[in-house]
Design an enzyme around this catalytic site. Structure first.
Site, PDB file in Angstrom:
ATOM      1  N   PRO A 149       0.528  -1.219   0.026  1.00  0.00           N
ATOM      2  CA  PRO A 149      -0.008  -0.056   0.238  1.00  0.00           C
ATOM      3  C   PRO A 149       0.929   1.163  -0.117  1.00  0.00           C
ATOM      4  O   PRO A 149       1.848   1.383   0.793  1.00  0.00           O
ATOM      5  CB  PRO A 149      -0.712  -0.160   1.435  1.00  0.00           C
ATOM      6  CG  PRO A 149      -0.904  -1.603   1.541  1.00  0.00           C
ATOM      7  CD  PRO A 149       0.553  -2.181   1.205  1.00  0.00           C
ATOM      8  N   GLU A 150       0.714   2.404  -0.929  1.00  0.00           N
ATOM      9  CA  GLU A 150       1.215   3.457  -0.902  1.00  0.00           C
ATOM     10  C   GLU A 150       0.618   4.455   0.200  1.00  0.00           C
ATOM     11  O   GLU A 150      -0.391   3.991   0.962  1.00  0.00           O
ATOM     12  CB  GLU A 150       1.323   3.860  -2.359  1.00  0.00           C
ATOM     13  CG  GLU A 150       1.976   2.851  -3.323  1.00  0.00           C
ATOM     14  CD  GLU A 150       2.426   3.300  -4.568  1.00  0.00           C
ATOM     15  OE1 GLU A 150       2.939   4.584  -4.828  1.00  0.00           O
ATOM     16  OE2 GLU A 150       2.743   2.370  -5.560  1.00  0.00           O
ATOM     17  N   LYS A 198       4.305   5.738   4.540  1.00  0.00           N
ATOM     18  CA  LYS A 198       3.791   4.286   4.682  1.00  0.00           C
ATOM     19  C   LYS A 198       3.747   3.826   5.905  1.00  0.00           C
ATOM     20  O   LYS A 198       3.363   2.562   6.434  1.00  0.00           O
ATOM     21  CB  LYS A 198       4.448   3.343   4.006  1.00  0.00           C
ATOM     22  CG  LYS A 198       4.906   3.852   2.320  1.00  0.00           C
ATOM     23  CD  LYS A 198       5.489   2.654   1.783  1.00  0.00           C
ATOM     24  CE  LYS A 198       5.546   2.996   0.113  1.00  0.00           C
ATOM     25  NZ  LYS A 198       6.510   2.187  -0.685  1.00  0.00           N
ATOM     26  N   ARG A 256      13.148  -3.633  -7.842  1.00  0.00           N
ATOM     27  CA  ARG A 256      11.728  -3.253  -8.130  1.00  0.00           C
ATOM     28  C   ARG A 256      11.716  -3.268  -9.801  1.00  0.00           C
ATOM     29  O   ARG A 256      12.664  -2.618 -10.254  1.00  0.00           O
ATOM     30  CB  ARG A 256      11.326  -2.215  -7.264  1.00  0.00           C
ATOM     31  CG  ARG A 256      11.160  -2.475  -5.948  1.00  0.00           C
ATOM     32  CD  ARG A 256      10.254  -3.433  -5.451  1.00  0.00           C
ATOM     33  NE  ARG A 256       8.844  -3.117  -5.845  1.00  0.00           N
ATOM     34  CZ  ARG A 256       7.999  -2.458  -5.059  1.00  0.00           C
ATOM     35  NH1 ARG A 256       8.574  -1.892  -3.924  1.00  0.00           N
ATOM     36  NH2 ARG A 256       6.897  -2.282  -5.552  1.00  0.00           N
TER      37      ARG A 256
END
Length: 292
Positions: A2-3, A52, A281
């Site tokens: 989740p950002e 976050k 990533r």
């Protein structure tokens, strides 16, 4: 993962349904039993999101620090006065939105039996919240919260966001800007989707060293991040594309420009979108719109 916009939605949720309430805190799974014992019976004073991470502050000088990570998620339920999203957190999908709960039955009989590995359960007179699978879940003091937040970069979703610290940090390093945007010490809250989309909107190649950014470009990254993440808080999902008029009606063709669109045509120029591994990533960009 989740950002930042999702974590800020969580903080709003906790503020709405739990602030001022005396909470029963437990750990059905058992892994957080010692921490739950420190919080059980205390009153939630406030909920704050920074990037976050979320900090739930209690009236006994204890703070519950939560980082959802890749797999963490909260679920909620309660009576008709207990309104909010039914679940916020992982798994996330592009365009996903949290679904509102129905508020539960009018005659609230308490929380249901725990389902799955519930790390923490919070219960008030009107509702409950269950946490599963977080990367970080710990009880700290107010002083330790200050230390933890001091390690984080500026949050674009904080009130009156100031991008000057971000501009200074990102432009002072030779590290590619695409890597820096994922560094929570540089800017707090950006994840893989916002990184790809903001850099596309600014026409900046993710591999460009931060020292090669102009000040107006760095400020543009900050401004677009503030705008898009505010939209995310409001809408409950990440949407970066603009609405276009088609046949006299506004229409949005898709939620993103480049994220997870490897090999597909750029929505602006038609060039095939590229992707590559960047610091473990996957990063996405248009080689034409984001040329060096």
């Amino acid at each position: 993962m989740p950002e930042g916009h999702s974590v800020h939605r969580l903080a709003k949720q906790f503020t709405s349904v739990f602030t001022g309430a005396r909470l029963a805190v437990s750990s059905p799974q058992g892994r957080f039993a010692a921490g739950a014992e420190q919080l059980d019976g205390a009153t939630l004073v406030s909920a704050l999101a920074h990037g976050k991470q979320m900090f739930l502050r209690f009236d006994n000088d204890r703070v519950l620090r939560i980082h959802l990570g890749l797999y963490g998620a909260w679920s909620f339920g309660g009576d008709a006065t207990f309104r909010g999203a039914s679940s916020i957190g992982a798994p996330r999908r592009v365009g996903e939105s949290e679904q509102p709960s129905d508020g539960g039955p009018a005659a609230y009989a308490g929380p249901p039996d725990p389902v799955g590995a519930v790390r923490v359960r919070l219960v008030s007179d009107h509702g409950w919240a269950d946490l599963r699978g977080p990367t970080a879940c710990e009880v700290i003091t107010a002083a330790e919260e200050k230390v933890a937040r001091a390690k984080l970069g500026p949050d674009p979703l904080r009130p009156r966001p100031d991008g000057s610290a971000f501009v200074t940090k990102v432009m002072s390093s030779i590290t590619p800007v695409g890597i820096q945007l994922m560094n929570q010490a540089v800017i707090a809250g950006i994840g893989n989707i916002y990184r790809a989309e903001v850099l596309f909107l600014q026409g900046i190649n993710p591999w460009r060293p931060g020292k090669q950014l102009r000040e107006d470009e760095a400020l543009g990254i900050w401004a677009d991040t503030v705008r898009l993440m505010r939209d995310g808080v409001r809408e409950g999902r990440i949407i970066t594309t603009t609405v276009e008029a088609r046949n006299g009606r506004p229409k949005r063709s898709a939620p993103t420009y480049v994220y997870k669109r490897t090999g597909e045509p750029c929505r602006r120029c038609g060039t095939a979108i590229l992707s590559a591994e960047m610091a473990a990533r996957t990063v996405y960009w248009c080689p034409s719109c984001q040329a060096d």
